[in-house]
Scaffold this active site. Structure first.
Site, PDB file in Angstrom:
ATOM      1  N   TRP A 127       0.743  -1.342  -0.029  1.00 52.41           N
ATOM      2  CA  TRP A 127       0.032   0.082   0.192  1.00 52.41           C
ATOM      3  C   TRP A 127       0.829   1.244  -0.049  1.00 52.41           C
ATOM      4  O   TRP A 127       1.699   1.284   0.993  1.00 52.41           O
ATOM      5  CB  TRP A 127      -0.876  -0.022   1.213  1.00 52.41           C
ATOM      6  CG  TRP A 127      -1.775   0.866   1.348  1.00 52.41           C
ATOM      7  CD1 TRP A 127      -2.676   1.470   0.431  1.00 52.41           C
ATOM      8  CD2 TRP A 127      -1.995   1.962   2.757  1.00 52.41           C
ATOM      9  NE1 TRP A 127      -3.530   2.522   1.037  1.00 52.41           N
ATOM     10  CE2 TRP A 127      -2.984   2.714   2.391  1.00 52.41           C
ATOM     11  CE3 TRP A 127      -1.635   1.934   3.854  1.00 52.41           C
ATOM     12  CZ2 TRP A 127      -3.594   3.622   3.235  1.00 52.41           C
ATOM     13  CZ3 TRP A 127      -1.994   2.661   4.834  1.00 52.41           C
ATOM     14  CH2 TRP A 127      -3.098   3.569   4.384  1.00 52.41           C
ATOM     15  N   ASP A 208      -0.497  -5.738   9.391  1.00 50.02           N
ATOM     16  CA  ASP A 208      -1.605  -4.786   8.760  1.00 50.02           C
ATOM     17  C   ASP A 208      -2.676  -5.875   8.313  1.00 50.02           C
ATOM     18  O   ASP A 208      -2.798  -6.445   7.372  1.00 50.02           O
ATOM     19  CB  ASP A 208      -0.901  -3.833   7.782  1.00 50.02           C
ATOM     20  CG  ASP A 208      -2.092  -2.806   7.176  1.00 50.02           C
ATOM     21  OD1 ASP A 208      -3.272  -2.796   7.945  1.00 50.02           O
ATOM     22  OD2 ASP A 208      -1.709  -2.097   6.490  1.00 50.02           O
ATOM     23  N   ALA A 210      -6.448  -5.040   7.391  1.00 54.28           N
ATOM     24  CA  ALA A 210      -7.510  -3.845   7.047  1.00 54.28           C
ATOM     25  C   ALA A 210      -8.646  -4.675   6.349  1.00 54.28           C
ATOM     26  O   ALA A 210      -9.772  -3.805   5.943  1.00 54.28           O
ATOM     27  CB  ALA A 210      -6.798  -2.852   6.170  1.00 54.28           C
ATOM     28  N   LYS A 243     -13.343  -0.986   6.378  1.00 51.37           N
ATOM     29  CA  LYS A 243     -14.025  -1.802   5.136  1.00 51.37           C
ATOM     30  C   LYS A 243     -14.803  -2.973   5.946  1.00 51.37           C
ATOM     31  O   LYS A 243     -16.070  -3.026   5.053  1.00 51.37           O
ATOM     32  CB  LYS A 243     -12.798  -2.618   4.553  1.00 51.37           C
ATOM     33  CG  LYS A 243     -11.324  -1.934   4.565  1.00 51.37           C
ATOM     34  CD  LYS A 243     -11.266  -0.802   3.502  1.00 51.37           C
ATOM     35  CE  LYS A 243     -10.085  -0.085   3.696  1.00 51.37           C
ATOM     36  NZ  LYS A 243      -9.607   0.709   2.595  1.00 51.37           N
TER      37      LYS A 243
END
Ligand code: LMR
Length: 394
Positions: A127, A208, A210, A243
């Site tokens: 990202w 991470d 997400a 999300k």
């Protein structure tokens, strides 16, 4: 002073969002920023969030400060969602953060604070905001190989070779599931090898996560994080609710720091709270409170899980439909990876010129590295995209 500022390059994803908004063509298709969209192109407020908001309006009697770590009930609910019972609760420190990005930022600051020499290893690609924040914080960073452009899968040998070079005390940033931007993910046996490599080198994992619930399911998507956290002495985890709860603008995230032993937890907890105080004092509460209500109420939770599953299944169907249409048009299986990838994104493997052609000639917006947001598609746009991909010579 202000005249000494230096203009920074625009964030690729956010610049694309702006360009899309400004495009007057009514045939335009947005496959850019990672936001879930339903078949009508809307990003809905999830049913359970609406219901929790209604309840909250009735019962909330104060907007006074919470604590520096946020409401402990939120931390507990999220720890349970991400880690289950894989790690003893008394080893885990956690603070609420403004979104997953806030958790990443606080995690990086913690690393820099404790060990300014530590290099943070990021996947190539990752990202774009990961390297951007690291650069802004002037932290040493390095890349490990991750994506194989030929197969559109993981370059696992390259990854392990690079991770073997990591120094003790360095930090390896890993995507817990649904790799952003590629959509290519490790299998559980591969995760086991990554863990063995980290154990050999003495590196610290920073995960991470997400997109929990967007790949193979809520529990399945947490399997790798749980495995890492239960087998490594120390782990950092940044979790996002943007999300999977659809509460992007509420900025709801959690940073977890797992100490080797329970007696290390109070120091970690105090340090995370101190970091929050330095940066923004109390973390935002509204989204966190909704998440806590949903996770701790059987009916709300069941409805949230059901809607999240609909979202996941919808993305899987879109993947299959796009791969099938491309197979039909190209007469080959070379786009089969689209059905294998998981999560919101896939890296198509188009050149920057082809991505530009798609934007200019077909009003199709995807990130310059050819990351496409699968959730931006629907039944009508799949044949349009597939034809444009073939026409652009991908
Ligand atoms: C994305 O990757 O598109 C999302 O995580 C949104 C963002 O902040 O970049």
């Amino acid at each position: 002073m202000l005249t000494d500022l230096i203009q920074q390059p625009a964030d690729k994803i956010l610049a694309l969002m702006q360009a899309y908004r400004e495009d007057p063509r009514d045939t335009k298709i947005d496959l850019g920023v990672g936001v879930y969209k339903d078949a009508t192109g809307n990003t809905p407020v999830m049913r359970a969030i609406k219901a929790a908001e209604k309840q909250l309006w009735e019962v909330e009697t104060t907007k006074a400060y919470t604590g520096l770590a946020g409401d402990p009930a939120y931390g507990n609910a999220m720890i349970d969602l991400v880690l289950g019972d894989s790690v003893a609760r008394d080893r885990i420190a956690a603070v609420a953060t403004p979104g997953g990005t806030g958790a990443i930022r606080q995690g990086f600051e913690l690393i820099k604070w404790v060990n300014p020499e530590a290099t943070v290893w990021i996947s190539a690609p990752t990202w774009p905001n990961h390297p951007s924040i690291l650069k802004f914080l002037k932290m040493p960073m390095a890349e490990y190989r991750y994506f194989d452009n030929e197969t559109r899968g993981v370059d696992f040998d390259g990854m392990i070779e690079d991770l073997s070079q990591v120094k003790a005390g360095d930090v390896v940033l890993l995507h817990g599931c649904c790799h952003n931007p590629t959509g290519a993910n490790l299998t559980l046996p591969q995760w086991a090898e990554v863990i063995a490599t980290l154990q050999e080198t003495g590196a610290i994992p920073f995960i991470d996560i997400a997109y929990q619930g967007f790949g193979d399911g809520l529990q399945e998507d947490a399997a790798a994080v749980r495995m890492v956290a239960s087998e490594m002495p120390e782990t950092l985890i940044a979790a996002s609710c943007s999300k999977n709860f659809g509460i992007y603008r509420e900025r709801t995230g959690l940073l977890m720091a797992i100490s080797e032993k329970a007696d290390g937890q109070p120091l970690a907890q105090g340090s995370l709270a101190f970091l929050n105080r330095q940066n923004y004092s109390f973390p935002p509460d509204h989204g966190a409170r909704l998440v806590t209500m949903i996770l701790s109420d059987d009916a709300l939770r069941a409805d949230w899980e059901a809607e999240l599953e609909e979202v996941r299944q919808n993305m899987l169907s879109l993947r299959t439909a796009l791969a099938t249409e491309l197979q039909r048009l190209s007469g080959s299986d070379r786009f089969g990876f689209l059905a294998q990838h998981r999560g919101m994104f896939s890296r198509l493997g188009a050149t920057p010129e082809q991505v530009e052609t798609l934007r200019r000639d077909h009003a199709i917006y995807m990130v310059g590295d050819s990351r496409l947001n699968i959730a931006g598609l629907n039944e009508k746009t799949i044949p349009i995209l597939a034809k444009a991909i073939i026409d652009a010579g991908v």
